[in-house]
Design a protein around this motif. Structure first.
Motif, PDB file in Angstrom:
ATOM      1  N   ALA A  62       0.916  -1.268   0.070  1.00  0.00           N
ATOM      2  CA  ALA A  62       0.085  -0.238   0.033  1.00  0.00           C
ATOM      3  C   ALA A  62       0.825   1.435   0.036  1.00  0.00           C
ATOM      4  O   ALA A  62       1.978   1.382   0.420  1.00  0.00           O
ATOM      5  N   ALA A  63       0.382   2.254  -0.803  1.00  0.00           N
ATOM      6  CA  ALA A  63       1.027   3.484  -0.666  1.00  0.00           C
ATOM      7  C   ALA A  63       1.396   3.851   0.768  1.00  0.00           C
ATOM      8  O   ALA A  63       0.551   3.980   1.698  1.00  0.00           O
ATOM      9  N   THR A  64       2.359   4.716   1.099  1.00  0.00           N
ATOM     10  CA  THR A  64       2.747   5.070   2.320  1.00  0.00           C
ATOM     11  C   THR A  64       2.403   6.340   2.819  1.00  0.00           C
ATOM     12  O   THR A  64       1.600   6.999   1.982  1.00  0.00           O
ATOM     13  N   GLY A  65       2.758   7.079   3.773  1.00  0.00           N
ATOM     14  CA  GLY A  65       2.098   8.388   4.082  1.00  0.00           C
ATOM     15  C   GLY A  65       3.151   9.602   3.648  1.00  0.00           C
ATOM     16  O   GLY A  65       3.935   9.383   3.146  1.00  0.00           O
ATOM     17  N   GLY A  66       2.643  10.586   3.607  1.00  0.00           N
ATOM     18  CA  GLY A  66       2.979  12.091   3.460  1.00  0.00           C
ATOM     19  C   GLY A  66       3.349  11.708   1.756  1.00  0.00           C
ATOM     20  O   GLY A  66       2.962  11.128   0.913  1.00  0.00           O
ATOM     21  N   MET A  67       4.381  12.740   1.544  1.00  0.00           N
ATOM     22  CA  MET A  67       4.774  12.949   0.017  1.00  0.00           C
ATOM     23  C   MET A  67       5.523  11.711  -0.260  1.00  0.00           C
ATOM     24  O   MET A  67       5.348  11.545  -1.511  1.00  0.00           O
ATOM     25  N   LYS A  68       5.882  10.829   0.695  1.00  0.00           N
ATOM     26  CA  LYS A  68       6.732   9.647   0.365  1.00  0.00           C
ATOM     27  C   LYS A  68       5.877   8.757  -0.563  1.00  0.00           C
ATOM     28  O   LYS A  68       5.976   7.932  -1.442  1.00  0.00           O
ATOM     29  N   GLY A  69       4.567   9.033  -0.240  1.00  0.00           N
ATOM     30  CA  GLY A  69       3.334   7.963  -0.838  1.00  0.00           C
ATOM     31  C   GLY A  69       3.232   8.168  -2.325  1.00  0.00           C
ATOM     32  O   GLY A  69       2.682   7.452  -2.962  1.00  0.00           O
ATOM     33  N   ALA A  70       3.647   9.506  -2.870  1.00  0.00           N
ATOM     34  CA  ALA A  70       3.703   9.593  -4.325  1.00  0.00           C
ATOM     35  C   ALA A  70       4.561   8.612  -5.068  1.00  0.00           C
ATOM     36  O   ALA A  70       4.277   8.430  -6.227  1.00  0.00           O
ATOM     37  N   VAL A  71       5.676   8.208  -4.403  1.00  0.00           N
ATOM     38  CA  VAL A  71       6.302   7.449  -5.059  1.00  0.00           C
ATOM     39  C   VAL A  71       6.809   5.854  -4.536  1.00  0.00           C
ATOM     40  O   VAL A  71       7.619   5.257  -5.050  1.00  0.00           O
TER      41      VAL A  71
END
Length: 245
Positions: A62-71
């Protein structure tokens, strides 16, 4: 100089352009500002464990949190023994004792992001593979406190990818946005999976390639992955993930 310019153009188009585009889209979405505001409950993907006597193995991302989740995404492993009335979930996290057991529901949202089911094995096959999965988890070399580095690894995806390479019968690789999955333990530069069907060549997960029955053809650049999925035809796009053909 001409070839260097062409190389830089290729890197920009294949790796950086989709990453910047995804980051821009991600930035305008309404997302939890803090960990405490995020949703961590079950996404209701898995059946209730008592509904079936069968053993099971699941791999989620699953996509992670914050702006990290974008990539970047976070991966974990779930098992259920034959006849068990509960699941067992294994994650690697960046605080405390790195390998966590059942610290979230088996199919929980991650920072409010819906998990993707990467692999599912049930029945006799899962029953036979669970001891191998548990053995790989026990043997993971970065299981002690301090054994976590967000980039380039070893991180949560390094842990799950290690198990998948050690137990190739699961038949899966993590998605392209699972940054850290290509980090090989103990400074290893070349790795051939246990069944000989996938080859990985990498410099600390930053630069390298993978090729084989499960990986298809992949080229890694700064933890970003681009390539072709040959077993289930599709393309692997940095930050975006796999796009089926």
């Amino acid at each position: 100089m001409k070839y260097l310019k062409r190389l830089l153009v290729v890197i920009f188009v294949i790796y950086l352009l989709p990453t910047f585009a995804t980051a821009g889209w991600w930035a305008i979405q309404d997302r939890p500002a803090r960990w405490s505001e995020a949703r961590w409950s079950s996404a209701q993907i898995l059946p209730q464990p008592g509904e079936s006597e069968e053993a099971a193995i699941y791999v989620f991302s699953a996509a992670t949190g914050g702006m990290k989740g974008a990539v970047a995404s976070h991966a974990w492993i779930v098992t259920k023994d034959k006849g068990a009335d509960s699941y067992t979930r294994y994650d690697k996290v960046g605080w405390g004792s790195p390998i966590r057991r059942n610290h979230r529901p088996a199919d929980a949202f991650w920072y409010s992001n819906t998990p993707q089911l990467v692999a599912a094995i049930t029945g006799v096959e899962a029953e036979l593979l669970i001891p191998k999965v548990e053995g790989a988890i026990a043997a993971y070399p970065y299981a002690e406190p301090g054994g976590y580095t967000i980039f380039p690894g070893p991180n949560s995806n390094t842990f799950v990818a290690y198990v998948l390479r050690t137990v190739p019968e699961i038949g899966a690789v993590l998605p392209p946005h699972a940054v850290g999955r290509d980090y090989l333990p103990d400074g290893e530069f070349v790795h051939l999976d246990a069944d000989g069907r996938d080859l990985h060549v990498t410099l600390r997960g930053l630069f390298g390639f993978s090729a084989g029955a499960r990986s298809g053809i992949e080229v890694h650049f700064l933890g970003l992955v681009a390539g072709l999925d040959l077993a289930n035809p599709g393309i692997k796009v940095p930050a975006l993930g796999r796009i089926g053909l």
